[in-house]
Write a protein that holds these residues in place. Structure first.
Motif, PDB file in Angstrom:
ATOM      1  N   GLY A 147       8.754  -3.363  22.090  1.00  0.00           N
ATOM      2  CA  GLY A 147       8.627  -4.482  21.174  1.00  0.00           C
ATOM      3  C   GLY A 147       9.543  -5.627  21.538  1.00  0.00           C
ATOM      4  N   SER A 148       9.731  -6.504  20.587  1.00  0.00           N
ATOM      5  CA  SER A 148      10.611  -7.645  20.796  1.00  0.00           C
ATOM      6  C   SER A 148      11.228  -8.042  19.460  1.00  0.00           C
ATOM      7  N   ALA A 159      11.285  -7.397   2.409  1.00  0.00           N
ATOM      8  CA  ALA A 159      10.810  -7.317   3.793  1.00  0.00           C
ATOM      9  C   ALA A 159       9.359  -7.765   3.880  1.00  0.00           C
ATOM     10  N   ALA A 160       8.535  -7.359   2.912  1.00  0.00           N
ATOM     11  CA  ALA A 160       7.125  -7.737   2.935  1.00  0.00           C
ATOM     12  C   ALA A 160       6.953  -9.246   2.743  1.00  0.00           C
ATOM     13  N   PHE A 173       7.976  -7.423  10.884  1.00  0.00           N
ATOM     14  CA  PHE A 173       6.816  -6.610  10.575  1.00  0.00           C
ATOM     15  C   PHE A 173       7.154  -5.122  10.575  1.00  0.00           C
ATOM     16  N   ALA A 174       8.071  -4.717  11.447  1.00  0.00           N
ATOM     17  CA  ALA A 174       8.525  -3.321  11.456  1.00  0.00           C
ATOM     18  C   ALA A 174       9.270  -3.002  10.160  1.00  0.00           C
ATOM     19  N   HIS A 175      10.135  -3.912   9.731  1.00  0.00           N
ATOM     20  CA  HIS A 175      10.862  -3.709   8.473  1.00  0.00           C
ATOM     21  C   HIS A 175       9.891  -3.668   7.299  1.00  0.00           C
ATOM     22  N   ALA A 176       8.889  -4.548   7.307  1.00  0.00           N
ATOM     23  CA  ALA A 176       7.915  -4.576   6.214  1.00  0.00           C
ATOM     24  C   ALA A 176       7.104  -3.286   6.165  1.00  0.00           C
ATOM     25  N   ALA A 177       6.811  -2.711   7.318  1.00  0.00           N
ATOM     26  CA  ALA A 177       6.054  -1.457   7.352  1.00  0.00           C
ATOM     27  C   ALA A 177       6.900  -0.279   6.881  1.00  0.00           C
ATOM     28  N   GLU A 178       8.182  -0.277   7.229  1.00  0.00           N
ATOM     29  CA  GLU A 178       9.058   0.843   6.888  1.00  0.00           C
ATOM     30  C   GLU A 178       9.515   0.816   5.432  1.00  0.00           C
ATOM     31  N   ALA A 179       9.909  -0.355   4.963  1.00  0.00           N
ATOM     32  CA  ALA A 179      10.444  -0.473   3.598  1.00  0.00           C
ATOM     33  C   ALA A 179      10.060  -1.839   3.031  1.00  0.00           C
TER      34      ALA A 179
END
Length: 106
Positions: free
Chosen positions: A47-48, A79-80, A54-60
């Motif tokens: 990733g970058s 995050a979302a 988007f990773a943070h939004a998916a996780e929490a």
């Protein structure tokens, strides 16, 4: 010579010693050209930096990642919500280029 003074101070700071050693690169005249040290964080394996919201939004998605000052008070941004703002901003930046291309502009 503020650089030399700063380097001397950095060498004397014991809290910086654990971070790694300094590598000083000098030219033929002895002038300092570069100062290097090992990175403090490991390199990304995938990733970058652009993927982080988007990773943070998916996780929490409901976790407060940051706070934004609004009307004098700090309000949490989830995050979302932040990922949605990033995506909307990206669309706004890309849309003019796509519209110009569709219209035949180079």
């Amino acid at each position: 010579m503020a650089v030399r003074r700063d380097l001397k101070r950095a060498r004397q700071r014991t809290d910086l010693v654990v971070r790694g050693s300094l590598e000083i690169v000098r030219d033929a005249t002895g002038a300092v050209r570069e100062v290097r040290t090992a990175p403090l964080a490991s390199p990304l394996t995938g990733g970058s930096l652009a993927d982080l919201p988007f990773a943070h939004a998916a996780e929490a998605p409901h976790a407060a990642l940051l706070r934004r000052r609004t009307e004098g008070t700090l309000r949490p941004v989830t995050a979302a919500a932040f990922a949605a703002e990033v995506a909307a901003t990206a669309r706004k930046l890309i849309a003019p280029a796509l519209n110009n291309r569709a219209a035949g502009a180079p």
